[in-house]
Design a protein around this motif. Structure first.
Motif, PDB file in Angstrom:
ATOM      1  N   LEU A 105      90.635  29.637  29.461  1.00 49.97           N
ATOM      2  CA  LEU A 105      90.920  30.725  29.513  1.00 49.97           C
ATOM      3  C   LEU A 105      89.698  31.621  30.318  1.00 49.97           C
ATOM      4  O   LEU A 105      90.091  32.558  31.053  1.00 49.97           O
ATOM      5  CB  LEU A 105      91.006  31.536  28.182  1.00 49.97           C
ATOM      6  N   GLN A 106      88.610  31.256  30.267  1.00 48.34           N
ATOM      7  CA  GLN A 106      87.421  31.667  30.886  1.00 48.34           C
ATOM      8  C   GLN A 106      87.678  31.684  32.477  1.00 48.34           C
ATOM      9  O   GLN A 106      87.312  32.548  33.069  1.00 48.34           O
ATOM     10  CB  GLN A 106      86.043  31.312  30.244  1.00 48.34           C
ATOM     11  N   LYS A 107      87.838  30.476  32.747  1.00 46.93           N
ATOM     12  CA  LYS A 107      88.354  29.908  34.063  1.00 46.93           C
ATOM     13  C   LYS A 107      89.133  31.059  34.699  1.00 46.93           C
ATOM     14  O   LYS A 107      89.251  31.462  35.746  1.00 46.93           O
ATOM     15  CB  LYS A 107      88.657  28.638  34.374  1.00 46.93           C
ATOM     16  N   ARG A 108      90.308  31.307  34.090  1.00 42.74           N
ATOM     17  CA  ARG A 108      91.428  31.924  34.314  1.00 42.74           C
ATOM     18  C   ARG A 108      90.946  33.396  34.516  1.00 42.74           C
ATOM     19  O   ARG A 108      91.384  34.080  35.637  1.00 42.74           O
ATOM     20  CB  ARG A 108      92.545  32.222  33.359  1.00 42.74           C
ATOM     21  N   LEU A 109      90.222  33.804  33.769  1.00 44.16           N
ATOM     22  CA  LEU A 109      89.531  35.000  33.720  1.00 44.16           C
ATOM     23  C   LEU A 109      88.729  35.662  35.078  1.00 44.16           C
ATOM     24  O   LEU A 109      88.925  36.396  35.666  1.00 44.16           O
ATOM     25  CB  LEU A 109      88.903  35.532  32.332  1.00 44.16           C
ATOM     26  N   LEU A 110      87.943  34.553  35.052  1.00 43.36           N
ATOM     27  CA  LEU A 110      87.190  34.561  36.306  1.00 43.36           C
ATOM     28  C   LEU A 110      87.928  34.641  37.817  1.00 43.36           C
ATOM     29  O   LEU A 110      87.677  35.242  38.569  1.00 43.36           O
ATOM     30  CB  LEU A 110      86.025  33.574  36.595  1.00 43.36           C
ATOM     31  N   ILE A 111      88.800  34.088  37.674  1.00 40.86           N
ATOM     32  CA  ILE A 111      89.774  33.583  38.999  1.00 40.86           C
ATOM     33  C   ILE A 111      90.357  35.263  38.884  1.00 40.86           C
ATOM     34  O   ILE A 111      90.531  35.396  40.105  1.00 40.86           O
ATOM     35  CB  ILE A 111      90.817  32.653  38.861  1.00 40.86           C
ATOM     36  N   LEU A 112      90.812  35.772  38.290  1.00 37.40           N
ATOM     37  CA  LEU A 112      91.399  37.018  38.007  1.00 37.40           C
ATOM     38  C   LEU A 112      90.540  38.027  38.400  1.00 37.40           C
ATOM     39  O   LEU A 112      91.147  39.173  39.269  1.00 37.40           O
ATOM     40  CB  LEU A 112      92.104  37.256  36.891  1.00 37.40           C
ATOM     41  N   LEU A 113      89.175  38.079  38.316  1.00 36.73           N
ATOM     42  CA  LEU A 113      88.250  38.955  38.480  1.00 36.73           C
ATOM     43  C   LEU A 113      87.398  38.413  39.764  1.00 36.73           C
ATOM     44  O   LEU A 113      86.418  39.239  40.058  1.00 36.73           O
ATOM     45  CB  LEU A 113      87.261  39.158  37.486  1.00 36.73           C
ATOM     46  N   ASN A 114      87.923  37.571  40.675  1.00 42.61           N
ATOM     47  CA  ASN A 114      87.206  37.148  41.783  1.00 42.61           C
ATOM     48  C   ASN A 114      85.766  36.770  41.354  1.00 42.61           C
ATOM     49  O   ASN A 114      84.760  37.027  42.234  1.00 42.61           O
ATOM     50  CB  ASN A 114      87.440  38.086  42.793  1.00 42.61           C
ATOM     51  N   GLY A 115      85.530  36.186  40.011  1.00 41.06           N
ATOM     52  CA  GLY A 115      84.174  35.722  39.894  1.00 41.06           C
ATOM     53  C   GLY A 115      83.210  36.896  39.268  1.00 41.06           C
ATOM     54  O   GLY A 115      81.946  36.682  39.022  1.00 41.06           O
ATOM     55  N   ASP A 116      83.738  38.202  39.074  1.00 44.93           N
ATOM     56  CA  ASP A 116      82.976  39.075  38.686  1.00 44.93           C
ATOM     57  C   ASP A 116      82.503  39.246  37.187  1.00 44.93           C
ATOM     58  O   ASP A 116      83.245  39.449  36.333  1.00 44.93           O
ATOM     59  CB  ASP A 116      83.786  40.442  38.914  1.00 44.93           C
ATOM     60  N   LEU A 117      81.399  38.479  36.761  1.00 48.28           N
ATOM     61  CA  LEU A 117      80.781  38.124  35.651  1.00 48.28           C
ATOM     62  C   LEU A 117      80.814  39.529  34.725  1.00 48.28           C
ATOM     63  O   LEU A 117      81.016  39.781  33.760  1.00 48.28           O
ATOM     64  CB  LEU A 117      79.668  37.495  35.525  1.00 48.28           C
ATOM     65  N   THR A 118      80.186  40.574  35.460  1.00 46.53           N
ATOM     66  CA  THR A 118      79.718  41.789  34.651  1.00 46.53           C
ATOM     67  C   THR A 118      81.064  42.691  34.442  1.00 46.53           C
ATOM     68  O   THR A 118      81.227  43.021  33.249  1.00 46.53           O
ATOM     69  CB  THR A 118      79.281  42.751  35.729  1.00 46.53           C
ATOM     70  N   THR A 119      82.134  42.506  35.225  1.00 46.95           N
ATOM     71  CA  THR A 119      83.522  43.023  34.806  1.00 46.95           C
ATOM     72  C   THR A 119      83.988  42.201  33.737  1.00 46.95           C
ATOM     73  O   THR A 119      84.461  43.032  32.669  1.00 46.95           O
ATOM     74  CB  THR A 119      84.522  42.998  35.967  1.00 46.95           C
ATOM     75  N   ALA A 120      84.035  40.878  33.623  1.00 45.27           N
ATOM     76  CA  ALA A 120      84.694  40.082  32.487  1.00 45.27           C
ATOM     77  C   ALA A 120      83.884  40.485  31.203  1.00 45.27           C
ATOM     78  O   ALA A 120      84.566  40.736  30.102  1.00 45.27           O
ATOM     79  CB  ALA A 120      84.286  38.476  32.777  1.00 45.27           C
TER      80      ALA A 120
END
Length: 85
Positions: free
Chosen positions: A37-52
Motif C-alpha cells: 500500500l505504501q508503494k501504491r501511495l507513492l506511485i500515485l503521488l509521484n514519490g511526494d513523501l510530504t503529501t503522503a
C-alpha cells in the motif's frame, strides 16, 4: 525506488507512532500488505513523501481509531476516486 520506500516507511512510522492507536490487529512492521500500500501511495503521488504524510495525518485526525492499513487504503481510494472524475 527502494530508497524512496525506506524513506516513506521511516516517515510514516514516526507519524503513526505519535498518534493513538485503535484497531491495530498486526504491528505495522509485520504486515506485508502495508508495504504494498505504501508503494501504491507513492506511485500515485509521484514519490511526494510530504503529501503522503499530510494525507495520512488528515485521515488519522478525521477517522480516529482505525488501523494503519485502513488509513493507507482510504487515502489511496480517495486519490483514485478523484482521478476518475
Amino acid at each position: 525506488m527502494v530508497l524512496l520506500l525506506v524513506s516513506l516507511s521511516v516517515v510514516l512510522i514516526k507519524v503513526w507512532s505519535s498518534q493513538p492507536r485503535g484497531n491495530v490487529s498486526k504491528p505495522y512492521f509485520s504486515d506485508p500488505k502495508n508495504r504494498k500500500l505504501q508503494k501504491r501511495l507513492l506511485i500515485l503521488l509521484n514519490g511526494d513523501l510530504t503529501t503522503a504524510q499530510r494525507l495520512l495525518k488528515q485521515q488519522r485526525q478525521k477517522h480516529q481509531g482505525q488501523s494503519d492499513t485502513w488509513y493507507l487504503e482510504k487515502v489511496i481510494y480517495d486519490l483514485e476516486r478523484d482521478r476518475r472524475y
